[in-house]
Motif scaffolding. Structure first.
Motif, PDB file in Angstrom:
ATOM      1  N   PRO A  15       0.858  -0.522  -0.067  1.00 45.80           N
ATOM      2  CA  PRO A  15       0.060  -0.514   0.187  1.00 45.80           C
ATOM      3  C   PRO A  15       1.085   1.607  -0.027  1.00 45.80           C
ATOM      4  CG  PRO A  15       0.132  -0.678   2.538  1.00 45.80           C
ATOM      5  CD  PRO A  15       1.101  -1.630   1.535  1.00 45.80           C
ATOM      6  N   LEU A  16       2.036   1.412   0.581  1.00 46.10           N
ATOM      7  CA  LEU A  16       3.149   2.505   0.863  1.00 46.10           C
ATOM      8  C   LEU A  16       3.915   2.531   0.038  1.00 46.10           C
ATOM      9  CD1 LEU A  16       3.480   1.881   4.388  1.00 46.10           C
ATOM     10  CD2 LEU A  16       1.784   3.480   3.440  1.00 46.10           C
ATOM     11  N   PHE A  81       3.373   9.704   7.547  1.00 45.44           N
ATOM     12  CA  PHE A  81       2.393   8.584   8.064  1.00 45.44           C
ATOM     13  C   PHE A  81       3.736   7.263   7.849  1.00 45.44           C
ATOM     14  CE2 PHE A  81      -0.124   4.504   6.447  1.00 45.44           C
ATOM     15  CZ  PHE A  81      -0.895   4.069   8.203  1.00 45.44           C
ATOM     16  N   ALA A  82       4.051   6.930   6.390  1.00 42.43           N
ATOM     17  CA  ALA A  82       4.769   6.592   5.682  1.00 42.43           C
ATOM     18  C   ALA A  82       6.045   6.560   6.823  1.00 42.43           C
ATOM     19  CB  ALA A  82       4.391   6.542   4.079  1.00 42.43           C
ATOM     20  N   LEU A  85       5.374   5.002   9.643  1.00 43.24           N
ATOM     21  CA  LEU A  85       5.492   3.115   9.876  1.00 43.24           C
ATOM     22  C   LEU A  85       6.938   2.137   9.312  1.00 43.24           C
ATOM     23  CD1 LEU A  85       2.226   2.329   7.813  1.00 43.24           C
ATOM     24  CD2 LEU A  85       3.174   1.646  10.078  1.00 43.24           C
ATOM     25  N   LEU A 149       4.353   5.409  14.995  1.00 39.62           N
ATOM     26  CA  LEU A 149       3.188   6.218  14.137  1.00 39.62           C
ATOM     27  C   LEU A 149       2.832   7.595  15.975  1.00 39.62           C
ATOM     28  CD1 LEU A 149       1.173   3.582  12.697  1.00 39.62           C
ATOM     29  CD2 LEU A 149       1.998   5.244  11.829  1.00 39.62           C
ATOM     30  N   LEU A 199      -3.007   4.489  13.939  1.00 42.17           N
ATOM     31  CA  LEU A 199      -3.666   5.098  12.430  1.00 42.17           C
ATOM     32  C   LEU A 199      -4.544   6.119  13.005  1.00 42.17           C
ATOM     33  CD1 LEU A 199      -3.958   1.351  11.362  1.00 42.17           C
ATOM     34  CD2 LEU A 199      -2.539   2.745  11.143  1.00 42.17           C
ATOM     35  N   PHE A 202      -4.097   9.124  12.948  1.00 45.81           N
ATOM     36  CA  PHE A 202      -3.433   9.722  11.748  1.00 45.81           C
ATOM     37  C   PHE A 202      -4.644   9.355  10.562  1.00 45.81           C
ATOM     38  CE2 PHE A 202       1.179   9.324  12.447  1.00 45.81           C
ATOM     39  CZ  PHE A 202       1.401  10.615  11.757  1.00 45.81           C
ATOM     40  N   ASP A 203      -5.780   9.027  10.813  1.00 44.56           N
ATOM     41  CA  ASP A 203      -6.678   8.924  10.289  1.00 44.56           C
ATOM     42  C   ASP A 203      -6.851   8.369   9.251  1.00 44.56           C
ATOM     43  OD1 ASP A 203      -9.730   9.250   9.679  1.00 44.56           O
ATOM     44  OD2 ASP A 203      -9.295  11.198   8.331  1.00 44.56           O
ATOM     45  N   ARG A 204      -6.113   6.962   9.762  1.00 44.10           N
ATOM     46  CA  ARG A 204      -6.197   5.892   8.545  1.00 44.10           C
ATOM     47  C   ARG A 204      -6.552   4.413   9.012  1.00 44.10           C
ATOM     48  NH1 ARG A 204      -2.199   6.894   4.486  1.00 44.10           N
ATOM     49  NH2 ARG A 204      -1.283   9.180   4.444  1.00 44.10           N
ATOM     50  N   LEU A 205      -6.999   4.013   9.836  1.00 43.24           N
ATOM     51  CA  LEU A 205      -8.253   3.296  10.307  1.00 43.24           C
ATOM     52  C   LEU A 205      -8.428   2.252   8.865  1.00 43.24           C
ATOM     53  CD1 LEU A 205      -8.009   0.857  12.844  1.00 43.24           C
ATOM     54  CD2 LEU A 205      -9.379   2.535  13.842  1.00 43.24           C
TER      55      LEU A 205
END
Length: 206
Positions: A15-16, A81-82, A85, A149, A199, A202-205
């Motif tokens: 994904p990243l 974010f990336a 991680l 994170l 997550l 960072f609003d990535r859930l």
């Protein structure tokens, strides 16, 4: 543990992408700095007459030290974010490789008496079972990904990550020998909460 690392690398790369994967090197360096920072405490704890007390002090101090170094790492070279991680992956990679190499050195056959005692203190034969190693590897990876994170989202999160890290370390030192399943469950739960928290911030859930 190697399977966990490979699957995690794939899970991040798909994904990243690999554009920000260089941050993994920073994660490895961060773990090495944290390891070096523990040396004075290791030396002091080793001089105590009560080995259990020494392990407890080392577990608590290493959790705090790791999170302070992680904070410094994020402030210096990790943003977003990336990269966070990938840096967390690098940290987990260094820790798991070191742990695996140490176990191979300690538990070669015939097993030394001190190595056997360490094995018993960490949950008996289960500690070296591949499935058990996979569980611990997954737990450690989730903890480091989540903690990185959170700290990348805001430096103040280091208070929460330090408390969580110390709690996990102390649970293993004090209770793994007699309540291994509960300790593993507690460690996994704390790690999942950290990862989900990272997550979410960072609003990535979803």
């Amino acid at each position: 543990m190697s399977v966990v690392l490979v699957l995690l690398a794939i899970a991040l790369a798909v994904p990243l992408g690999l554009t920000e994967s260089g941050a993994a090197v920073l994660g490895v360096l961060g773990w090495l700095v944290a390891l070096a920072a523990r040396v004075p405490t290791i030396a002091s704890a080793g001089r105590l007459r009560d080995p259990q007390r020494g392990r407890t002090i080392l577990a608590a101090s290493s959790g705090v030290t790791d999170e302070l170094v992680r904070l410094g790492l994020v402030l210096i070279g990790v943003s977003g974010f990336a990269p966070a991680l990938w840096a967390g992956f690098g940290w987990a990679l260094a820790e798991l490789v070191f742990t695996g190499a140490t176990r191979l050195a300690q538990f070669r056959w015939p097993m030394k008496r001190d190595a056997a005692e360490l094995l018993r203190s960490q949950g008996g034969v289960a500690s070296t079972h591949p499935a058990h190693s996979g569980v611990r590897g997954t737990t450690a990876a989730a903890l480091h990904l989540g903690a990185t994170l959170l700290v990348a989202a805001g430096p103040w999160w280091v208070l929460a990550t330090a408390v969580a890290h110390v709690a996990v370390n102390l649970s293993f030192v004090r209770w793994a020998r007699h309540r291994l399943a509960l300790v593993e469950l507690f460690g996994a739960a704390v790690s999942v909460v950290l990862l989900l928290g990272g997550l979410i911030v960072f609003d990535r859930l979803f």
